[in-house]
Design a protein around this motif. Structure first.
Motif, PDB file in Angstrom:
ATOM      1  N   VAL A 121      31.291  56.831  47.220  1.00 56.87           N
ATOM      2  CA  VAL A 121      31.555  55.274  47.483  1.00 56.87           C
ATOM      3  C   VAL A 121      31.478  55.213  49.239  1.00 56.87           C
ATOM      4  O   VAL A 121      32.120  56.001  49.522  1.00 56.87           O
ATOM      5  CB  VAL A 121      33.039  55.064  46.439  1.00 56.87           C
ATOM      6  N   GLY A 122      31.587  53.986  49.001  1.00 58.38           N
ATOM      7  CA  GLY A 122      31.799  53.792  51.541  1.00 58.38           C
ATOM      8  C   GLY A 122      32.825  53.650  51.672  1.00 58.38           C
ATOM      9  O   GLY A 122      33.202  52.869  50.372  1.00 58.38           O
ATOM     10  N   LYS A 123      33.514  54.042  52.781  1.00 58.77           N
ATOM     11  CA  LYS A 123      34.581  53.739  52.826  1.00 58.77           C
ATOM     12  C   LYS A 123      35.011  52.462  52.773  1.00 58.77           C
ATOM     13  O   LYS A 123      34.244  51.492  53.891  1.00 58.77           O
ATOM     14  CB  LYS A 123      34.927  53.917  54.689  1.00 58.77           C
ATOM     15  N   GLY A 124      36.093  51.529  52.993  1.00 57.15           N
ATOM     16  CA  GLY A 124      36.018  50.524  53.083  1.00 57.15           C
ATOM     17  C   GLY A 124      36.128  49.328  52.254  1.00 57.15           C
ATOM     18  O   GLY A 124      35.970  48.123  52.324  1.00 57.15           O
ATOM     19  N   ARG A 125      35.531  50.137  50.641  1.00 59.34           N
ATOM     20  CA  ARG A 125      34.859  49.654  49.593  1.00 59.34           C
ATOM     21  C   ARG A 125      36.487  48.896  49.131  1.00 59.34           C
ATOM     22  O   ARG A 125      37.267  49.883  49.037  1.00 59.34           O
ATOM     23  CB  ARG A 125      34.007  50.370  48.974  1.00 59.34           C
ATOM     24  N   ARG A 126      35.796  48.124  48.134  1.00 57.71           N
ATOM     25  CA  ARG A 126      37.280  47.604  47.678  1.00 57.71           C
ATOM     26  C   ARG A 126      37.609  49.036  46.182  1.00 57.71           C
ATOM     27  O   ARG A 126      36.252  49.105  45.716  1.00 57.71           O
ATOM     28  CB  ARG A 126      37.507  46.255  46.472  1.00 57.71           C
ATOM     29  N   PHE A 127      38.701  48.883  45.561  1.00 61.58           N
ATOM     30  CA  PHE A 127      38.296  49.828  44.450  1.00 61.58           C
ATOM     31  C   PHE A 127      37.978  49.234  43.104  1.00 61.58           C
ATOM     32  O   PHE A 127      38.806  47.771  43.415  1.00 61.58           O
ATOM     33  CB  PHE A 127      40.279  50.018  44.170  1.00 61.58           C
ATOM     34  N   SER A 128      37.287  50.437  41.913  1.00 62.53           N
ATOM     35  CA  SER A 128      36.487  48.972  41.060  1.00 62.53           C
ATOM     36  C   SER A 128      37.294  50.889  39.930  1.00 62.53           C
ATOM     37  O   SER A 128      36.287  52.023  40.321  1.00 62.53           O
ATOM     38  CB  SER A 128      35.442  49.151  40.982  1.00 62.53           C
ATOM     39  N   ASP A 129      37.705  50.008  39.169  1.00 63.16           N
ATOM     40  CA  ASP A 129      38.473  51.225  37.981  1.00 63.16           C
ATOM     41  C   ASP A 129      36.547  51.872  37.349  1.00 63.16           C
ATOM     42  O   ASP A 129      37.235  52.553  36.123  1.00 63.16           O
ATOM     43  CB  ASP A 129      39.483  50.925  37.585  1.00 63.16           C
ATOM     44  N   ILE A 130      35.748  51.027  37.212  1.00 61.37           N
ATOM     45  CA  ILE A 130      34.761  51.831  36.453  1.00 61.37           C
ATOM     46  C   ILE A 130      34.611  52.278  37.010  1.00 61.37           C
ATOM     47  O   ILE A 130      33.122  53.669  36.466  1.00 61.37           O
ATOM     48  CB  ILE A 130      33.657  50.391  36.322  1.00 61.37           C
ATOM     49  N   TYR A 131      34.157  52.107  38.753  1.00 65.80           N
ATOM     50  CA  TYR A 131      33.491  53.302  39.977  1.00 65.80           C
ATOM     51  C   TYR A 131      33.920  54.800  40.110  1.00 65.80           C
ATOM     52  O   TYR A 131      33.649  55.335  40.809  1.00 65.80           O
ATOM     53  CB  TYR A 131      32.380  53.150  40.743  1.00 65.80           C
ATOM     54  N   MET A 132      35.784  54.384  40.230  1.00 67.46           N
ATOM     55  CA  MET A 132      36.334  55.298  40.541  1.00 67.46           C
ATOM     56  C   MET A 132      38.040  55.701  40.471  1.00 67.46           C
ATOM     57  O   MET A 132      37.900  55.153  39.348  1.00 67.46           O
ATOM     58  CB  MET A 132      36.940  54.963  42.094  1.00 67.46           C
ATOM     59  N   GLU A 133      37.936  56.524  40.546  1.00 69.58           N
ATOM     60  CA  GLU A 133      39.243  57.564  40.422  1.00 69.58           C
ATOM     61  C   GLU A 133      40.539  57.929  41.296  1.00 69.58           C
ATOM     62  O   GLU A 133      40.015  58.034  42.145  1.00 69.58           O
ATOM     63  CB  GLU A 133      38.932  58.231  38.939  1.00 69.58           C
ATOM     64  N   VAL A 134      41.239  57.858  40.958  1.00 70.30           N
ATOM     65  CA  VAL A 134      42.330  57.434  42.753  1.00 70.30           C
ATOM     66  C   VAL A 134      42.917  59.109  42.578  1.00 70.30           C
ATOM     67  O   VAL A 134      43.237  59.518  41.494  1.00 70.30           O
ATOM     68  CB  VAL A 134      43.010  56.395  42.605  1.00 70.30           C
ATOM     69  N   VAL A 135      42.928  60.284  43.140  1.00 71.66           N
ATOM     70  CA  VAL A 135      44.234  61.030  43.448  1.00 71.66           C
ATOM     71  C   VAL A 135      45.236  60.701  43.596  1.00 71.66           C
ATOM     72  O   VAL A 135      46.182  61.894  43.599  1.00 71.66           O
ATOM     73  CB  VAL A 135      43.632  61.446  44.667  1.00 71.66           C
ATOM     74  N   ALA A 136      45.181  59.822  44.216  1.00 67.45           N
ATOM     75  CA  ALA A 136      46.874  59.656  44.261  1.00 67.45           C
ATOM     76  C   ALA A 136      47.411  57.959  44.392  1.00 67.45           C
ATOM     77  O   ALA A 136      46.856  57.250  44.786  1.00 67.45           O
ATOM     78  CB  ALA A 136      46.756  59.962  46.131  1.00 67.45           C
ATOM     79  N   ASP A 137      48.568  58.003  43.433  1.00 71.07           N
ATOM     80  CA  ASP A 137      48.495  57.123  43.358  1.00 71.07           C
ATOM     81  C   ASP A 137      49.500  56.060  44.157  1.00 71.07           C
ATOM     82  O   ASP A 137      50.217  54.856  43.773  1.00 71.07           O
ATOM     83  CB  ASP A 137      49.657  57.384  41.191  1.00 71.07           C
ATOM     84  N   GLU A 138      49.818  56.746  45.272  1.00 77.22           N
ATOM     85  CA  GLU A 138      50.469  56.101  45.916  1.00 77.22           C
ATOM     86  C   GLU A 138      50.536  54.563  46.922  1.00 77.22           C
ATOM     87  O   GLU A 138      50.960  53.657  47.359  1.00 77.22           O
ATOM     88  CB  GLU A 138      51.157  56.575  47.200  1.00 77.22           C
ATOM     89  N   ALA A 139      48.660  54.645  46.486  1.00 76.07           N
ATOM     90  CA  ALA A 139      48.670  53.640  47.387  1.00 76.07           C
ATOM     91  C   ALA A 139      48.827  52.118  46.307  1.00 76.07           C
ATOM     92  O   ALA A 139      49.462  51.170  47.089  1.00 76.07           O
ATOM     93  CB  ALA A 139      46.900  53.670  47.054  1.00 76.07           C
ATOM     94  N   PHE A 140      48.683  52.836  45.121  1.00 76.83           N
ATOM     95  CA  PHE A 140      49.121  51.216  44.450  1.00 76.83           C
ATOM     96  C   PHE A 140      50.348  51.002  44.157  1.00 76.83           C
ATOM     97  O   PHE A 140      50.348  50.035  44.290  1.00 76.83           O
ATOM     98  CB  PHE A 140      48.776  51.690  42.479  1.00 76.83           C
TER      99      PHE A 140
END
Length: 458
Positions: free
Chosen positions: A400-419
């Motif tokens: 996933v390229g830098k700056g892309r919006r999060f998508s729970d289909i293609y991505m899993e977050v390693v740190a939930d602090e962002a949410f």
């Protein structure tokens, strides 16, 4: 000397003080206590000041003797009520003592407390008889004071017993916590031991009897999980070596992923993981990572070839395989990836020389802890590669390229602090993808999410 009046008793005074004031007031009203040298003997005037003044239907004032008798009865009745409340408080204190002696069991204490409860119940029975037979105390003022003192002592005793009980319960909870901590530590030791044995064996139990025709994306996910775990283990070892060599970890993380604002300082380890993954998965989409230029003619043979390599390597340790087959494709993969991942300056700062690098260049391999950890990581990445090319069609990899919006289909977050931050703070835009840590994969129509770090980028 000023006279003591009921209006002088404030709500902030204790109950005992109010009782004492009341007794003084009664004595003043009955003429027992002289005030300013004047003996107050006219009870009729005192009764007219009271709110509950008896009314005479004939509108004739009551005689002094009649008022005095009625007043004395009321005072005596109040003294009886005071004794009643004091006795009830004593029963409560005795019963609390009886409960306290039952846990832990104290036979002598239980017997003594039981006798005390029976004694106090007898006192209540005597008070009942006094009320029925109109047997009032001849000196109600002193009786009220003594009853109030007795009640306060009983209440204090009850609180003391409750305090001891709570202290005992606290000690019991502390012992339970200590026991549970010991059990937790024992369970953690067992888990670490099992994990160590599993890492040493290198076995994939669910793939022991697998056949190529029964491959599924779940097998790929299992191998990916082991590969990710081995990468993080190697990154921890690499960071420890950096600390021992006095590296500036902040500067190193910034050079890998510039401009990233991390939610926590220790999140910078994800930058090192992304660097290792980028190097190790480079060329993943090419057969043999593009190390062999000669293409395979028949695709069916290619699938069988890679699945055979997977079965051959999965059951042995990487170090043993390298020493047995130093000219294999996996050995070449380890040689190339080590030289790409470990910079000469890094190796020199870690070990003080480049002897390990020289061995790898000459297709000889070291048995140092650092290289063994690297080889195990390389093994799982290579196994994942072989399994990917065992499918029809073969798997694909994506980042996933830098700056892309999060998508729970293609991505899993390693740190939930962002949410959490986006929920609690008003931001113009949600944090985007700062960098990809572990790439994502596609096996047939199944998407295996990439692991990303979300943050604001300067």
């Amino acid at each position: 000397m000023d006279s003591v009046k009921p209006s002088a008793v404030t709500p902030t005074k204790s109950k005992l003080a109010r009782t004492f004031t009341k007794v003084l007031h009664l004595r003043t009203a009955t003429g027992v206590c002289p005030v300013d040298g004047v003996q107050k003997v006219k009870l009729q005037e005192k009764f007219k000041e009271e709110k509950h003044e008896p009314k005479n239907t004939d509108s004739q004032p009551l005689s002094v003797d009649e008022n005095d008798e009625e007043f004395q009865k009321r005072v005596a009745f109040e003294a009886l009520i005071a004794r009643l409340f004091a006795s009830i408080a004593s029963v409560k204190a005795s019963y609390a003592q009886l409960q306290y002696t039952q846990c832990p069991y104290d036979s002598e204490g239980i017997q003594a407390a039981d006798e005390l409860v029976v004694s106090e119940l007898k006192n209540l029975s005597e008070l009942k008889q006094c009320y029925v037979k109109k047997m009032f105390d001849p000196s109600p003022e002193s009786t009220m004071l003594l009853a109030e003192i007795q009640e306060q002592k009983s209440v204090a005793k009850t609180y003391e017993i409750m305090g001891k009980k709570l202290e005992s319960q606290s000690k019991l909870k502390d012992s339970e916590i200590t026991y549970l901590r010991e059990k937790l530590e024992e369970s953690n030791k067992q888990n670490r031991l099992l994990g160590k044995r599993l890492n040493q064996s290198g076995q994939l139990s669910m793939l022991d009897n697998i056949h190529q025709s029964r491959l599924s994306p779940s097998h790929f996910v299992t191998v990916l999980r082991y590969a990710t775990k081995s990468i993080r283990s190697f990154v921890r070892l690499m960071i420890d070596e950096m600390k021992a060599a006095d590296w500036d970890l902040d500067a190193a993380a910034t050079s890998i992923q510039p401009g990233v604002v991390y939610w926590k300082p220790d999140h910078k380890c994800f930058a090192f993981e992304s660097f290792v993954c980028k190097k190790m998965f480079d060329g993943f989409h090419l057969p043999n990572f593009g190390l062999q230029k000669k293409p395979l003619a028949v695709k069916t043979n290619q699938q069988m070839l890679f699945f055979g390599r997977f079965l051959e390597l999965k059951s042995v340790k990487a170090k043993e395989y390298l020493f047995q087959k130093p000219s294999s494709v996996f050995a070449e993969f380890c040689r190339v990836k080590y030289l790409q991942l470990v910079h000469p300056q890094m190796e020199s700062s870690f070990f003080g020389n480049l002897s390990q690098r020289s061995l790898v260049k000459s297709s000889q391999f070291s048995d140092s802890t650092f290289f063994v950890s690297f080889a195990e990581m390389a093994k799982w990445v290579y196994l994942l590669h072989c399994l990917s090319f065992s499918f029809e069609p073969e798997g694909s990899i994506f980042q996933v390229g830098k700056g892309r919006r999060f998508s729970d289909i293609y991505m899993e977050v390693v740190a939930d602090e962002a949410f959490l931050a986006s929920d609690t703070t008003a931001q113009e835009s949600d944090p985007g993808v700062a960098f990809t840590i572990v790439p994502g994969f596609k096996i047939g129509k199944i998407i295996i999410q990439s692991q990303v770090y979300l943050a604001q980028v300067r």
